[in-house]
Design a protein around this motif. Structure first.
Motif, PDB file in Angstrom:
ATOM      1  N   ALA A 110      41.595  34.052  43.609  1.00  0.00           N
ATOM      2  CA  ALA A 110      40.865  35.283  43.941  1.00  0.00           C
ATOM      3  C   ALA A 110      39.591  35.393  43.110  1.00  0.00           C
ATOM      4  N   THR A 111      38.494  35.717  43.784  1.00  0.00           N
ATOM      5  CA  THR A 111      37.198  35.792  43.106  1.00  0.00           C
ATOM      6  C   THR A 111      36.758  37.247  42.944  1.00  0.00           C
ATOM      7  N   PHE A 112      35.676  37.419  42.211  1.00  0.00           N
ATOM      8  CA  PHE A 112      35.137  38.751  41.935  1.00  0.00           C
ATOM      9  C   PHE A 112      34.669  39.402  43.245  1.00  0.00           C
ATOM     10  N   GLY A 113      35.096  40.656  43.442  1.00  0.00           N
ATOM     11  CA  GLY A 113      34.657  41.404  44.615  1.00  0.00           C
ATOM     12  C   GLY A 113      35.581  41.303  45.801  1.00  0.00           C
ATOM     13  N   ASN A 114      36.613  40.439  45.707  1.00  0.00           N
ATOM     14  CA  ASN A 114      37.568  40.386  46.825  1.00  0.00           C
ATOM     15  C   ASN A 114      38.221  41.745  47.037  1.00  0.00           C
ATOM     16  N   SER A 115      38.570  42.032  48.271  1.00  0.00           N
ATOM     17  CA  SER A 115      39.274  43.280  48.573  1.00  0.00           C
ATOM     18  C   SER A 115      40.547  42.963  49.357  1.00  0.00           C
ATOM     19  N   GLY A 116      41.472  43.913  49.366  1.00  0.00           N
ATOM     20  CA  GLY A 116      42.721  43.695  50.074  1.00  0.00           C
ATOM     21  C   GLY A 116      43.813  44.583  49.533  1.00  0.00           C
ATOM     22  N   ASP A 117      45.013  44.379  50.084  1.00  0.00           N
ATOM     23  CA  ASP A 117      46.142  45.219  49.706  1.00  0.00           C
ATOM     24  C   ASP A 117      46.581  45.012  48.261  1.00  0.00           C
ATOM     25  N   ARG A 118      46.214  43.901  47.664  1.00  0.00           N
ATOM     26  CA  ARG A 118      46.681  43.607  46.299  1.00  0.00           C
ATOM     27  C   ARG A 118      45.928  44.421  45.244  1.00  0.00           C
ATOM     28  N   TRP A 119      44.784  44.972  45.616  1.00  0.00           N
ATOM     29  CA  TRP A 119      43.976  45.689  44.633  1.00  0.00           C
ATOM     30  C   TRP A 119      43.688  47.118  45.089  1.00  0.00           C
ATOM     31  N   ALA A 120      43.670  48.021  44.134  1.00  0.00           N
ATOM     32  CA  ALA A 120      43.358  49.417  44.446  1.00  0.00           C
ATOM     33  C   ALA A 120      41.916  49.533  44.931  1.00  0.00           C
ATOM     34  N   SER A 121      41.042  48.672  44.385  1.00  0.00           N
ATOM     35  CA  SER A 121      39.652  48.594  44.848  1.00  0.00           C
ATOM     36  C   SER A 121      39.336  47.098  44.969  1.00  0.00           C
ATOM     37  N   THR A 122      38.098  46.741  44.797  1.00  0.00           N
ATOM     38  CA  THR A 122      37.783  45.305  44.851  1.00  0.00           C
ATOM     39  C   THR A 122      38.254  44.599  43.582  1.00  0.00           C
ATOM     40  N   HIS A 123      38.438  43.283  43.735  1.00  0.00           N
ATOM     41  CA  HIS A 123      38.915  42.485  42.590  1.00  0.00           C
ATOM     42  C   HIS A 123      37.857  42.451  41.492  1.00  0.00           C
ATOM     43  N   SER A 124      38.277  42.737  40.256  1.00  0.00           N
ATOM     44  CA  SER A 124      37.332  42.920  39.143  1.00  0.00           C
ATOM     45  C   SER A 124      37.088  41.663  38.305  1.00  0.00           C
ATOM     46  N   GLY A 125      37.688  40.552  38.694  1.00  0.00           N
ATOM     47  CA  GLY A 125      37.488  39.355  37.882  1.00  0.00           C
ATOM     48  C   GLY A 125      37.630  38.082  38.680  1.00  0.00           C
ATOM     49  N   GLN A 126      37.839  36.994  37.967  1.00  0.00           N
ATOM     50  CA  GLN A 126      38.056  35.689  38.577  1.00  0.00           C
ATOM     51  C   GLN A 126      39.443  35.196  38.147  1.00  0.00           C
ATOM     52  N   ASP A 127      40.237  34.775  39.139  1.00  0.00           N
ATOM     53  CA  ASP A 127      41.571  34.258  38.831  1.00  0.00           C
ATOM     54  C   ASP A 127      41.553  32.729  38.726  1.00  0.00           C
ATOM     55  N   PHE A 128      42.226  32.242  37.672  1.00  0.00           N
ATOM     56  CA  PHE A 128      42.408  30.804  37.463  1.00  0.00           C
ATOM     57  C   PHE A 128      43.889  30.501  37.691  1.00  0.00           C
TER      58      PHE A 128
END
Length: 235
Positions: A110-128
């Motif tokens: 998951a990258t910065f700014g992604n959106s979806g059911d997993r996040w309350a808003s957009t994704h705030s970081g980068q997943d490794f």
């Protein structure tokens, strides 16, 4: 009647010959004596010369050994000073550099700014995406300002987390950790291990959640990939 002239002449001749023989013998003896004395004197001179040569050679050898030892000591100190200077320069360069939070193999999920059911808003970081227990490293030197469970104060969704303040005024966050290895107030160096990746908090699988922030708190995140690339990090 005997010839007195002949009788007197013969003995005289014998006497002359005897004297000559004596003179020659005396001369030979003197010559032999002088030759012996010369040989003896030459031998004595040779012994003295040999003795002086041995002493000079010993002194020269010792002086050479001392000079070589001194040169080796100077070279050793010079090499040590150069090695120390190189190590210091390398350390300084390392502290000025930025690196990735995972030094080994990883996959970017998951990258910065992604959106979806997993996040309350957009994704705030980068997943490794990495297995639990993978070493997590600080991307730059700094001071730990947050560390522990409950997202280190940012909420349970982050699980175990760490936030580090850097000298340029930015902050980095490392979340979903299985283990936190640093404490608040601790100074850390670039690429230092600070924890182990995990699957704590709101996580769908083992990974490291990484953020770059303008403050220590949630809500100030910026694009971490762009930031790292702007710091010449190849990722």
């Amino acid at each position: 009647m005997p010839n007195t002239t002949t009788m007197n002449r013969a003995p005289k001749t014998a006497r002359i010959r005897a004297r000559a023989t004596a003179v020659v013998t005396a001369g030979l003896c003197a010559s032999v004596a002088l030759t012996g004395a010369a040989v003896a004197a030459e031998g004595a001179h040779a012994d003295v010369f040999a003795s002086q040569t041995a002493t000079s050679l010993a002194e020269a050898t010792q002086a050479q050994a001392q000079a070589q030892e001194k040169a080796a000591d100077v070279a050793e100190k010079k090499a040590a000073a150069q090695a120390a200077a190189e190590a210091e320069a390398k350390a300084e360069a390392k502290e000025k550099a930025w690196v990735t939070p995972i030094s080994g193999d990883f996959a970017l999920s998951a990258t910065f700014g992604n959106s979806g059911d997993r996040w309350a808003s957009t994704h705030s970081g980068q997943d490794f995406a990495v297995p639990s227990g993978t070493e997590v490293h600080t991307v730059h030197s700094g001071t730990v300002v947050k560390a522990g469970g409950n997202g280190a104060g940012d909420g349970p969704a982050y699980g175990n987390a760490i936030v580090i303040k850097h000298s340029d005024g930015t902050y980095t966050q490392y979340a979903h950790l299985s283990k936190v290895e640093v404490k608040v107030g601790q100074t850390v160096s670039t690429d230092q291990e600070i924890g182990l990746s995990g699957n704590t908090g709101n996580s769908s699988g083992p990974h490291l959640h990484f953020e770059v922030r303008t403050t220590a708190d949630y809500g100030s995140a910026i694009d971490p990939m762009k930031f790292l690339r702007d710091q010449d990090v190849s990722i």
